[in-house]
Design an enzyme around this catalytic site. Sequence first.
Site, PDB file in Angstrom:
ATOM      1  N   LYS A 144      42.478  70.956  34.161  1.00  0.00           N
ATOM      2  CA  LYS A 144      42.706  71.409  33.219  1.00  0.00           C
ATOM      3  C   LYS A 144      42.983  72.495  32.232  1.00  0.00           C
ATOM      4  O   LYS A 144      43.898  73.856  32.855  1.00  0.00           O
ATOM      5  CB  LYS A 144      41.950  70.575  32.463  1.00  0.00           C
ATOM      6  N   SER A 177      39.963  62.167  25.359  1.00  0.00           N
ATOM      7  CA  SER A 177      41.183  62.984  25.373  1.00  0.00           C
ATOM      8  C   SER A 177      42.555  61.777  25.139  1.00  0.00           C
ATOM      9  O   SER A 177      43.482  62.019  24.440  1.00  0.00           O
ATOM     10  CB  SER A 177      41.569  62.738  27.349  1.00  0.00           C
ATOM     11  N   HIS A 185      37.782  68.353  28.748  1.00  0.00           N
ATOM     12  CA  HIS A 185      38.680  68.478  27.560  1.00  0.00           C
ATOM     13  C   HIS A 185      38.798  69.803  27.169  1.00  0.00           C
ATOM     14  O   HIS A 185      39.457  69.502  25.861  1.00  0.00           O
ATOM     15  CB  HIS A 185      39.568  67.300  27.389  1.00  0.00           C
TER      16      HIS A 185
END
Length: 406
Positions: free
Chosen positions: A250, A191, A219
Amino acid sequence: MVNYNQAFEAAVAAVRAEGRYRVFADIERIKGSFPKAHYHPEGGEETREITVWCSNDYLGMGQHPNVVNAMREAVDKVGAGAGGTRNIAGTTHFHVRLERSLADLHGKESALLFTSGYVSNEATLSTIARILPDCVILSDELNHASMIEGIRGGRSVKRIWRHNDLEHLEDMLSELPLERPKVIAFESVYSMDGDIAPLPEICDLAEKYNAFTYLDEVHAVGLYGPRGGGIAERDGVSDRIDIIEGTLGKAFGVMGGYIAANAAIIDAIRSYASGFIFTTALSPVLVAGALASVETLKVSPQLREVHQERAARLKSLLTDAGLPVMPSVSHIVPVKVGDPVQCKKVTDYLLQCHNIYVQPINYPTVPKGTERLRLTPTPLHTDDHMFALLEALDDAWTALSLQRVA
């Protein structure tokens, strides 16, 4: 006499002296207007509207009508909390449905929910080490802190291989007896730098040397693959990964973490992981929202396509402006500053002078000397948002005499 308070004050002073003391921005996201938010400055200043450029809500799913409506319906139906741990009254039908949906997303037999992605990594990796006798865990050097803590907690032998270096990984594997339990732990999208692991080649090595694979996709889930199953789905290797770990906080825009694997693995982790057993279950309201998000993204490839276009567009604009964009093959757009004090000054300047919110990324999140801004464009960031960001960054770089790229 021990002065306890003085010890804590000294610890904070040391962080301040290094220029990496973290200040939280007090914001309220504006429903239906993402990436806009209200910022509440300290000292009683008037609230201002800002544009958020550092959210991990990569697709804006925390604002999606399907998600918001599912959560509203859930709280009206069952109330707020789960009522206990998963073992004691906390397994609601929402939890069961979401675990089935996540298993389906990754083509696995089963899945298990945790309260966060951090907890799912820490609890699972430490438990694996206890279940597999004489286990060796081979960890990529840039693995997330949660993976490092999980490996440390399992007290197994740990070997660290150079980031994405297949030759170094194979050297380590070849030194171990074929019959000795070994786990390769790695991420798909890293990330901070935005690079991607060579998943098929890692799977090849795992099969050659009889190793177990543990992949952190936090991610990447929701963002890559035909249905949002991550890089493993995109690269066609989901069936070759033993455990896939992901987050619901996320791209899915809510909260929570999970692992997906075959039924025997999930049952063992469920039965032995303290981080799962002794924690109150996620609120069914959150789980309902996460379920709606997962199911929406399974059939919404256009959101992923727009997201990739927006990231590429921003990288191009920043590069053309001579700003020090770090190479990235993913949706992450890192801009190097290289100094913790200057990094904080840049973000303060952007917020105070341009109403643009970006958090400085300093050590220990990234190595010293690589301090940066980490920009995360979403499908909801328009060209106008990008032009405003570009103007603000150009102003900040000039005002603070920061280095540009020729």
